[in-house]
Design an enzyme around this catalytic site. Structure first.
Site, PDB file in Angstrom:
ATOM      1  N   GLU A  12     -30.086 -80.209  45.077  1.00  0.00           N
ATOM      2  CA  GLU A  12     -28.990 -80.593  45.858  1.00  0.00           C
ATOM      3  C   GLU A  12     -28.273 -81.698  45.034  1.00  0.00           C
ATOM      4  O   GLU A  12     -27.046 -81.769  45.495  1.00  0.00           O
ATOM      5  CB  GLU A  12     -29.546 -81.149  47.102  1.00  0.00           C
ATOM      6  CG  GLU A  12     -29.873 -80.040  48.162  1.00  0.00           C
ATOM      7  CD  GLU A  12     -30.455 -80.438  49.388  1.00  0.00           C
ATOM      8  OE1 GLU A  12     -30.219 -79.669  50.468  1.00  0.00           O
ATOM      9  OE2 GLU A  12     -31.171 -81.630  49.746  1.00  0.00           O
ATOM     10  N   GLY A  78     -29.221 -75.096  57.846  1.00  0.00           N
ATOM     11  CA  GLY A  78     -29.659 -73.738  58.586  1.00  0.00           C
ATOM     12  C   GLY A  78     -28.317 -73.763  59.727  1.00  0.00           C
ATOM     13  O   GLY A  78     -28.018 -74.911  60.271  1.00  0.00           O
ATOM     14  N   GLU A 173     -32.730 -84.288  57.228  1.00  0.00           N
ATOM     15  CA  GLU A 173     -32.474 -85.645  56.870  1.00  0.00           C
ATOM     16  C   GLU A 173     -31.277 -86.291  57.288  1.00  0.00           C
ATOM     17  O   GLU A 173     -31.228 -87.557  57.378  1.00  0.00           O
ATOM     18  CB  GLU A 173     -32.340 -85.685  55.319  1.00  0.00           C
ATOM     19  CG  GLU A 173     -33.455 -85.143  54.383  1.00  0.00           C
ATOM     20  CD  GLU A 173     -33.518 -83.612  54.408  1.00  0.00           C
ATOM     21  OE1 GLU A 173     -32.515 -82.949  54.713  1.00  0.00           O
ATOM     22  OE2 GLU A 173     -34.519 -83.003  54.030  1.00  0.00           O
ATOM     23  N   ASP A 196     -28.899 -70.556  55.360  1.00  0.00           N
ATOM     24  CA  ASP A 196     -29.680 -69.427  56.336  1.00  0.00           C
ATOM     25  C   ASP A 196     -29.152 -69.737  57.885  1.00  0.00           C
ATOM     26  O   ASP A 196     -28.527 -70.372  57.833  1.00  0.00           O
ATOM     27  CB  ASP A 196     -31.162 -69.719  56.112  1.00  0.00           C
ATOM     28  CG  ASP A 196     -31.517 -71.202  56.469  1.00  0.00           C
ATOM     29  OD1 ASP A 196     -31.609 -71.956  55.597  1.00  0.00           O
ATOM     30  OD2 ASP A 196     -31.608 -71.425  57.777  1.00  0.00           O
TER      31      ASP A 196
HETATM   32  C1  4EZ Z   1     -34.001 -79.704  54.932  1.00  0.00           C
HETATM   33  N1  4EZ Z   1     -33.391 -78.453  54.337  1.00  0.00           N
HETATM   34  C2  4EZ Z   1     -34.397 -77.591  54.070  1.00  0.00           C
HETATM   35  C3  4EZ Z   1     -35.593 -77.821  53.254  1.00  0.00           C
HETATM   36  C4  4EZ Z   1     -36.704 -76.859  53.061  1.00  0.00           C
HETATM   37  C5  4EZ Z   1     -38.321 -75.753  51.605  1.00  0.00           C
HETATM   38  C6  4EZ Z   1     -39.201 -76.041  50.343  1.00  0.00           C
HETATM   39  C7  4EZ Z   1     -31.970 -77.849  54.950  1.00  0.00           C
HETATM   40  C8  4EZ Z   1     -32.292 -76.617  55.602  1.00  0.00           C
HETATM   41  C9  4EZ Z   1     -33.101 -76.692  56.836  1.00  0.00           C
HETATM   42  N2  4EZ Z   1     -33.592 -77.411  57.584  1.00  0.00           N
HETATM   43  C10 4EZ Z   1     -31.757 -75.389  55.474  1.00  0.00           C
HETATM   44  N3  4EZ Z   1     -32.186 -74.407  56.266  1.00  0.00           N
HETATM   45  C11 4EZ Z   1     -32.897 -75.257  57.202  1.00  0.00           C
HETATM   46  C12 4EZ Z   1     -33.472 -74.800  58.388  1.00  0.00           C
HETATM   47  N4  4EZ Z   1     -33.479 -73.632  59.140  1.00  0.00           N
HETATM   48  N5  4EZ Z   1     -34.334 -75.840  58.970  1.00  0.00           N
HETATM   49  C13 4EZ Z   1     -34.279 -76.843  58.599  1.00  0.00           C
HETATM   50  O1  4EZ Z   1     -32.800 -80.486  55.217  1.00  0.00           O
HETATM   51  C14 4EZ Z   1     -37.738 -76.832  52.364  1.00  0.00           C
END
Ligand code: 4EZ
Length: 230
Positions: A12, A78, A173, A196
Protein backbone atom coordinates in the site's frame (compact mmCIF):
# COMPACT_ATOMS: atom_id res chain seq x y z
CA UNK A 1 3.95 21.37 7.82
CA UNK A 2 4.83 17.70 8.09
CA UNK A 3 2.62 15.13 6.35
CA UNK A 4 2.14 11.53 7.51
CA UNK A 5 1.28 9.02 4.78
CA UNK A 6 0.19 5.65 6.08
CA UNK A 7 -0.77 2.27 4.71
CA UNK A 8 -1.26 -1.04 6.46
CA UNK A 9 0.72 -3.32 4.15
CA UNK A 10 4.01 -2.81 2.27
CA UNK A 11 2.15 -2.94 -1.08
CA UNK A 12 0.00 0.00 0.00
CA UNK A 13 2.94 2.38 0.44
CA UNK A 14 5.40 1.00 -2.15
CA UNK A 15 4.04 3.18 -5.00
CA UNK A 16 4.26 6.22 -2.71
CA UNK A 17 7.89 5.56 -1.74
CA UNK A 18 8.68 5.05 -5.40
CA UNK A 19 7.27 8.46 -6.30
CA UNK A 20 9.01 10.19 -3.39
CA UNK A 21 12.46 8.88 -4.34
CA UNK A 22 15.15 8.61 -1.66
CA UNK A 23 14.33 8.58 2.03
CA UNK A 24 15.85 8.03 5.45
CA UNK A 25 14.72 4.96 7.39
CA UNK A 26 14.21 5.25 11.15
CA UNK A 27 13.23 2.35 13.37
CA UNK A 28 10.82 3.15 16.17
CA UNK A 29 8.46 1.00 18.26
CA UNK A 30 9.25 -2.12 16.26
CA UNK A 31 8.42 -0.50 12.92
CA UNK A 32 10.13 1.39 10.13
CA UNK A 33 9.41 5.04 9.27
CA UNK A 34 10.57 6.57 6.00
CA UNK A 35 11.38 10.28 6.16
CA UNK A 36 11.85 12.51 3.15
CA UNK A 37 11.37 16.03 1.85
CA UNK A 38 9.10 16.44 -1.16
CA UNK A 39 8.90 19.82 -2.93
CA UNK A 40 10.22 21.43 0.25
CA UNK A 41 7.72 19.74 2.59
CA UNK A 42 8.63 17.07 5.15
CA UNK A 43 6.87 13.74 4.75
CA UNK A 44 6.91 10.60 6.88
CA UNK A 45 5.70 7.35 5.31
CA UNK A 46 5.01 4.04 7.06
CA UNK A 47 3.02 0.86 6.82
CA UNK A 48 1.58 -0.10 10.18
CA UNK A 49 0.94 -3.82 9.68
CA UNK A 50 -2.65 -5.04 9.59
CA UNK A 51 -5.37 -4.23 12.13
CA UNK A 52 -6.58 -1.65 14.62
CA UNK A 53 -3.82 -2.06 17.21
CA UNK A 54 -0.85 -1.72 14.84
CA UNK A 55 -2.50 1.16 12.97
CA UNK A 56 -3.20 2.95 16.25
CA UNK A 57 0.44 2.61 17.24
CA UNK A 58 1.68 3.89 13.88
CA UNK A 59 -0.72 6.84 13.65
CA UNK A 60 0.14 7.85 17.19
CA UNK A 61 3.89 7.53 16.53
CA UNK A 62 3.69 9.61 13.37
CA UNK A 63 1.91 12.39 15.22
CA UNK A 64 3.57 12.33 18.63
CA UNK A 65 7.12 11.17 17.85
CA UNK A 66 7.56 12.47 14.29
CA UNK A 67 5.37 15.58 14.80
CA UNK A 68 3.23 15.14 11.69
CA UNK A 69 0.35 17.64 11.56
CA UNK A 70 -1.76 16.01 8.81
CA UNK A 71 -2.36 12.34 8.09
CA UNK A 72 -3.31 10.67 4.82
CA UNK A 73 -4.09 6.95 4.65
CA UNK A 74 -3.89 5.00 1.42
CA UNK A 75 -4.94 1.40 0.90
CA UNK A 76 -7.49 -1.13 -0.25
CA UNK A 77 -10.89 -2.18 1.10
CA UNK A 78 -13.73 -4.61 0.69
CA UNK A 79 -16.84 -3.13 -0.93
CA UNK A 80 -20.25 -3.25 0.73
CA UNK A 81 -22.13 -0.75 -1.42
CA UNK A 82 -22.86 -2.59 -4.69
CA UNK A 83 -22.07 0.58 -6.66
CA UNK A 84 -18.40 0.14 -5.69
CA UNK A 85 -16.50 -2.05 -8.17
CA UNK A 86 -12.95 -3.43 -8.06
CA UNK A 87 -10.50 -0.52 -8.40
CA UNK A 88 -13.05 2.16 -7.46
CA UNK A 89 -12.02 4.76 -4.92
CA UNK A 90 -13.86 5.51 -1.71
CA UNK A 91 -13.14 8.49 0.52
CA UNK A 92 -14.28 8.09 4.12
CA UNK A 93 -16.71 10.77 5.28
CA UNK A 94 -16.81 9.08 8.68
CA UNK A 95 -15.58 5.82 10.18
CA UNK A 96 -16.71 3.35 12.79
CA UNK A 97 -15.33 0.28 14.59
CA UNK A 98 -17.77 -2.46 13.57
CA UNK A 99 -16.39 -4.96 16.10
CA UNK A 100 -16.63 -2.71 19.16
CA UNK A 101 -19.50 -4.29 21.06
CA UNK A 102 -20.85 -3.53 24.52
CA UNK A 103 -24.45 -3.88 23.36
CA UNK A 104 -24.97 -6.17 26.39
CA UNK A 105 -25.21 -2.92 28.39
CA UNK A 106 -27.69 -1.25 26.05
CA UNK A 107 -25.14 0.73 24.05
CA UNK A 108 -25.27 0.87 20.25
CA UNK A 109 -22.71 -1.12 18.24
CA UNK A 110 -19.45 0.77 17.82
CA UNK A 111 -19.97 2.84 20.96
CA UNK A 112 -18.11 2.96 24.26
CA UNK A 113 -18.55 5.66 26.92
CA UNK A 114 -16.30 8.63 26.16
CA UNK A 115 -16.18 7.72 22.49
CA UNK A 116 -18.61 8.02 19.57
CA UNK A 117 -20.03 5.57 17.05
CA UNK A 118 -18.54 7.58 14.14
CA UNK A 119 -15.48 9.78 13.75
CA UNK A 120 -15.67 12.31 10.91
CA UNK A 121 -12.77 12.88 8.54
CA UNK A 122 -11.43 16.36 7.80
CA UNK A 123 -13.82 18.27 5.54
CA UNK A 124 -11.21 20.41 3.79
CA UNK A 125 -9.15 17.35 2.84
CA UNK A 126 -12.30 15.75 1.42
CA UNK A 127 -12.97 18.96 -0.50
CA UNK A 128 -9.41 18.82 -1.83
CA UNK A 129 -9.99 15.24 -2.96
CA UNK A 130 -13.05 16.36 -4.91
CA UNK A 131 -10.88 18.92 -6.74
CA UNK A 132 -8.27 16.26 -7.53
CA UNK A 133 -10.98 13.88 -8.77
CA UNK A 134 -12.43 16.59 -11.00
CA UNK A 135 -9.03 17.35 -12.50
CA UNK A 136 -8.35 13.67 -13.15
CA UNK A 137 -11.85 13.12 -14.52
CA UNK A 138 -12.29 10.38 -11.92
CA UNK A 139 -15.30 9.61 -9.77
CA UNK A 140 -14.51 9.25 -6.12
CA UNK A 141 -17.36 8.08 -3.95
CA UNK A 142 -17.68 9.53 -0.46
CA UNK A 143 -19.02 7.12 2.11
CA UNK A 144 -18.94 5.40 5.45
CA UNK A 145 -16.06 3.03 6.21
CA UNK A 146 -16.40 0.33 8.88
CA UNK A 147 -13.24 -1.00 10.49
CA UNK A 148 -12.70 -4.17 12.48
CA UNK A 149 -10.08 -6.77 13.31
CA UNK A 150 -11.27 -9.28 10.76
CA UNK A 151 -10.95 -9.89 7.03
CA UNK A 152 -14.64 -10.09 6.13
CA UNK A 153 -15.52 -12.84 3.65
CA UNK A 154 -19.14 -13.52 4.49
CA UNK A 155 -22.35 -11.83 3.33
CA UNK A 156 -24.04 -12.37 6.71
CA UNK A 157 -21.25 -10.44 8.47
CA UNK A 158 -21.45 -7.78 5.74
CA UNK A 159 -25.24 -7.41 6.09
CA UNK A 160 -24.86 -6.99 9.83
CA UNK A 161 -22.33 -4.19 9.32
CA UNK A 162 -24.75 -2.47 6.92
CA UNK A 163 -27.55 -2.85 9.46
CA UNK A 164 -25.60 -1.14 12.24
CA UNK A 165 -23.47 1.40 10.36
CA UNK A 166 -24.87 1.80 6.79
CA UNK A 167 -21.24 1.33 5.76
CA UNK A 168 -20.17 1.47 2.11
CA UNK A 169 -16.83 -0.28 2.52
CA UNK A 170 -14.86 -2.10 5.18
CA UNK A 171 -11.26 -2.59 6.16
CA UNK A 172 -9.12 -3.07 9.26
CA UNK A 173 -7.37 0.22 10.12
CA UNK A 174 -9.32 3.36 9.18
CA UNK A 175 -11.43 3.89 12.28
CA UNK A 176 -8.55 3.36 14.70
CA UNK A 177 -6.45 5.90 12.82
CA UNK A 178 -9.47 8.23 12.90
CA UNK A 179 -9.82 7.90 16.68
CA UNK A 180 -6.13 8.76 17.20
CA UNK A 181 -6.19 11.77 14.85
CA UNK A 182 -9.43 13.04 16.32
CA UNK A 183 -8.11 12.81 19.89
CA UNK A 184 -4.88 14.61 18.92
CA UNK A 185 -6.62 17.21 16.72
CA UNK A 186 -4.84 16.17 13.54
CA UNK A 187 -6.75 16.54 10.22
CA UNK A 188 -6.92 13.16 8.52
CA UNK A 189 -8.05 11.63 5.24
CA UNK A 190 -8.74 7.94 4.57
CA UNK A 191 -8.74 6.73 0.96
CA UNK A 192 -9.28 3.15 -0.18
CA UNK A 193 -9.53 1.43 -3.55
CA UNK A 194 -11.73 -1.65 -3.72
CA UNK A 195 -9.94 -5.02 -3.86
CA UNK A 196 -12.90 -7.37 -3.21
CA UNK A 197 -16.54 -7.47 -2.19
CA UNK A 198 -16.07 -9.08 1.24
CA UNK A 199 -17.99 -12.22 0.30
CA UNK A 200 -17.06 -15.91 -0.14
CA UNK A 201 -14.36 -15.27 -2.74
CA UNK A 202 -12.96 -12.17 -1.07
CA UNK A 203 -9.57 -13.73 -0.35
CA UNK A 204 -9.08 -14.73 -4.01
CA UNK A 205 -10.23 -11.33 -5.25
CA UNK A 206 -7.96 -9.65 -2.69
CA UNK A 207 -4.93 -11.66 -3.85
CA UNK A 208 -5.68 -10.82 -7.46
CA UNK A 209 -6.44 -7.11 -7.13
CA UNK A 210 -4.81 -5.77 -3.97
CA UNK A 211 -1.65 -4.64 -5.75
CA UNK A 212 -3.38 -2.89 -8.66
CA UNK A 213 -5.95 -1.28 -6.35
CA UNK A 214 -3.20 -0.19 -3.93
CA UNK A 215 -1.54 1.61 -6.84
CA UNK A 216 -4.80 3.38 -7.78
CA UNK A 217 -5.18 4.65 -4.21
CA UNK A 218 -1.51 5.62 -3.85
CA UNK A 219 -1.50 7.59 -7.11
CA UNK A 220 -4.54 9.56 -6.01
CA UNK A 221 -2.96 10.26 -2.61
CA UNK A 222 0.17 11.61 -4.32
CA UNK A 223 -1.99 13.97 -6.41
CA UNK A 224 -3.43 15.22 -3.15
CA UNK A 225 0.05 15.65 -1.70
CA UNK A 226 0.99 17.67 -4.80
CA UNK A 227 -1.99 19.95 -4.15
CA UNK A 228 -1.18 20.29 -0.44
CA UNK A 229 2.48 21.21 -0.96
CA UNK A 230 1.96 23.55 -3.94
C1 4EZ B 1 -7.24 -4.47 5.80
N1 4EZ B 1 -7.09 -4.81 4.42
C2 4EZ B 1 -6.99 -6.25 4.20
C3 4EZ B 1 -5.83 -6.94 4.79
C4 4EZ B 1 -5.82 -8.41 4.43
C5 4EZ B 1 -4.35 -10.41 4.08
C6 4EZ B 1 -2.95 -10.90 4.23
C7 4EZ B 1 -8.14 -4.19 3.56
C8 4EZ B 1 -9.26 -5.09 3.12
C9 4EZ B 1 -10.18 -5.74 3.93
N2 4EZ B 1 -10.36 -5.76 5.28
C10 4EZ B 1 -9.54 -5.44 1.83
N3 4EZ B 1 -10.63 -6.27 1.79
C11 4EZ B 1 -11.03 -6.46 3.07
C12 4EZ B 1 -12.06 -7.25 3.64
N4 4EZ B 1 -12.88 -7.98 2.88
N5 4EZ B 1 -12.19 -7.25 4.99
C13 4EZ B 1 -11.37 -6.51 5.75
O1 4EZ B 1 -7.41 -3.13 5.99
C14 4EZ B 1 -4.56 -9.09 4.74
Amino acid sequence: MKIAIMGAMPEEIAPILEKLGSYKTTKYADNEYYETTYKGVEIVVAYSKIGKVFSTLTASTMIQYFNCDKLLFSGVAGAINPSLKIGDLIVASKLSQHDLDITAFGHPMGFVPGGSVFVEADKSLIELSNKVALELGKTVQEGIIATGDQFVHDTVVKDNIVKHFKADALEMEGASVAVVCNALNIPFFILRAISDTADTDASFSFDEFMESSAIISAEFIMRMVDKIVD
